[in-house]
Design a protein around this motif. Structure first.
Motif, PDB file in Angstrom:
ATOM      1  N   UNK A  50      47.969  38.069  44.379  1.00 12.62           N
ATOM      2  CA  UNK A  50      48.595  39.392  44.392  1.00 12.62           C
ATOM      3  C   UNK A  50      48.091  40.246  43.231  1.00 12.62           C
ATOM      4  N   UNK A  51      48.043  39.687  42.027  1.00 10.07           N
ATOM      5  CA  UNK A  51      47.602  40.467  40.883  1.00 10.07           C
ATOM      6  C   UNK A  51      46.149  40.900  41.023  1.00 10.07           C
ATOM      7  N   UNK A  52      45.326  40.044  41.609  1.00 14.60           N
ATOM      8  CA  UNK A  52      43.924  40.387  41.794  1.00 14.60           C
ATOM      9  C   UNK A  52      43.752  41.585  42.715  1.00 14.60           C
ATOM     10  N   UNK A  53      44.713  41.815  43.611  1.00 16.22           N
ATOM     11  CA  UNK A  53      44.651  42.961  44.522  1.00 16.22           C
ATOM     12  C   UNK A  53      45.384  44.170  43.963  1.00 16.22           C
ATOM     13  N   UNK A  54      46.538  43.942  43.351  1.00 19.91           N
ATOM     14  CA  UNK A  54      47.417  45.046  42.946  1.00 19.91           C
ATOM     15  C   UNK A  54      46.924  45.760  41.689  1.00 19.91           C
ATOM     16  N   UNK A  55      46.507  45.021  40.686  1.00 20.15           N
ATOM     17  CA  UNK A  55      46.167  45.652  39.412  1.00 20.15           C
ATOM     18  C   UNK A  55      44.979  46.612  39.516  1.00 20.15           C
ATOM     19  N   UNK A  56      43.871  46.222  40.160  1.00 18.38           N
ATOM     20  CA  UNK A  56      42.781  47.190  40.321  1.00 18.38           C
ATOM     21  C   UNK A  56      43.197  48.411  41.145  1.00 18.38           C
ATOM     22  N   UNK A  57      44.059  48.202  42.135  1.00 19.07           N
ATOM     23  CA  UNK A  57      44.515  49.324  42.957  1.00 19.07           C
ATOM     24  C   UNK A  57      45.345  50.309  42.140  1.00 19.07           C
ATOM     25  N   UNK A  58      46.154  49.803  41.219  1.00 23.14           N
ATOM     26  CA  UNK A  58      46.939  50.681  40.355  1.00 23.14           C
ATOM     27  C   UNK A  58      46.033  51.569  39.506  1.00 23.14           C
ATOM     28  N   UNK A  59      44.981  50.967  38.945  1.00 25.00           N
ATOM     29  CA  UNK A  59      44.085  51.717  38.062  1.00 25.00           C
ATOM     30  C   UNK A  59      43.227  52.688  38.861  1.00 25.00           C
ATOM     31  N   UNK A  60      42.579  52.177  39.899  1.00 24.10           N
ATOM     32  CA  UNK A  60      41.634  52.999  40.658  1.00 24.10           C
ATOM     33  C   UNK A  60      42.325  54.089  41.469  1.00 24.10           C
ATOM     34  N   UNK A  61      43.568  53.840  41.887  1.00 20.13           N
ATOM     35  CA  UNK A  61      44.266  54.784  42.751  1.00 20.13           C
ATOM     36  C   UNK A  61      44.976  55.901  42.033  1.00 20.13           C
ATOM     37  N   UNK A  62      44.883  55.936  40.709  1.00 23.81           N
ATOM     38  CA  UNK A  62      45.533  57.005  39.962  1.00 23.81           C
ATOM     39  C   UNK A  62      47.034  56.876  39.861  1.00 23.81           C
ATOM     40  N   UNK A  63      47.551  55.654  39.990  1.00 27.30           N
ATOM     41  CA  UNK A  63      49.001  55.432  39.945  1.00 27.30           C
ATOM     42  C   UNK A  63      49.551  55.454  38.522  1.00 27.30           C
ATOM     43  N   UNK A  64      48.688  55.272  37.527  1.00 28.61           N
ATOM     44  CA  UNK A  64      49.143  55.125  36.147  1.00 28.61           C
ATOM     45  C   UNK A  64      48.918  56.406  35.360  1.00 28.61           C
ATOM     46  N   UNK A  65      49.979  56.878  34.718  1.00 23.98           N
ATOM     47  CA  UNK A  65      49.860  58.027  33.831  1.00 23.98           C
ATOM     48  C   UNK A  65      49.031  57.642  32.606  1.00 23.98           C
ATOM     49  N   UNK A  66      48.563  58.648  31.895  1.00 28.56           N
ATOM     50  CA  UNK A  66      47.844  58.386  30.657  1.00 28.56           C
ATOM     51  C   UNK A  66      48.751  57.616  29.694  1.00 28.56           C
ATOM     52  N   UNK A  67      48.238  56.522  29.168  1.00 28.60           N
ATOM     53  CA  UNK A  67      48.976  55.638  28.251  1.00 28.60           C
ATOM     54  C   UNK A  67      50.178  54.962  28.911  1.00 28.60           C
ATOM     55  N   UNK A  68      50.174  54.830  30.224  1.00 33.37           N
ATOM     56  CA  UNK A  68      51.273  54.146  30.919  1.00 33.37           C
ATOM     57  C   UNK A  68      51.416  52.713  30.422  1.00 33.37           C
TER      58      UNK A  68
END
Length: 204
Positions: free
Chosen positions: A135-153
């Motif tokens: 799950x982490x191998x799929x979810x973490x890159x998607x969070x970063x690449x998909x723009x889900x994280x605010x600056x300094x999230x």
């Protein structure tokens, strides 16, 4: 029995969870430690809880000053339970529930959609222990690449260390700030970072 430990909803008891194999709410001791660490991250934060379960992490964040939270839960019975809990805590205006798989949610939605109010300042990632690595191998890159994280999230990842389990390599854009161990439970506190053209991470 789970109880909210701080903030405006302090002392409120959460409803008993339905019996679902693999459902494992974060223990009170671990949750308290997480929020001690996050106390300066919460005011007006927009929160994403990708494996909501009991919802305790999202509800605690809202109680302690977060502005809004999106909860994602794949099990239909648990999702119904969460919706009832949101109503009981009078969080209808601040908490939004999506029933479905976390990876599918990230792939099919845009964080900038009005109903999601992203990108997110704080993200909880606490998948079922048996599925942690995949799950982490799929979810973490998607969070970063998909723009889900605010600056300094801030991102909080919980997993079981039993059997030598470790998370996959963190994707570029996430830096571990600290790791805490509570018995067999590991909690990683990460920060979303900018990267230079050479790929070296820089704290925002």
């Amino acid at each position: 029995m789970q109880r909210i430990s701080g903030g405006s909803l302090r002392g409120r008891v959460l409803k008993s969870l339905p019996t679902v194999p693999g459902l494992r709410p974060t223990g009170a001791r671990v949750r308290e430690a997480i929020f001690d660490r996050l106390q300066h991250e919460l005011r007006d934060a927009v929160v994403l809880d990708l494996f909501a379960g009991s919802g305790a992490l999202a509800f605690e964040a809202l109680s302690r000053g977060a502005a809004r939270a999106t909860l994602v839960e794949r099990n239909p019975a648990v999702a119904r339970h969460l919706q009832a809990q949101i109503r009981e805590l009078a969080l209808d205006e601040r908490a939004r529930l999506w029933q479905g798989d976390a990876t599918t949610f990230l792939r099919r939605h845009s964080p900038s959609a009005a109903e999601l109010a992203g990108p997110y300042d704080l993200v909880f990632v606490d998948p079922p222990y048996d599925d942690t690595e995949v799950v982490l191998a799929a979810v973490l890159p998607a969070l970063v690449a998909g723009g889900w994280l605010a600056e300094s999230a801030a991102l909080v990842c919980e997993y079981d260390r039993a059997g030598g389990r470790r998370p996959p390599a963190w994707p570029q854009g996430l830096v571990v700030e600290t790791t805490r161990h509570y018995g067999q439970t590991a909690v990683e506190f990460l920060r979303h970072t900018k990267t230079t053209t050479t790929g070296a991470p820089q704290l925002c």
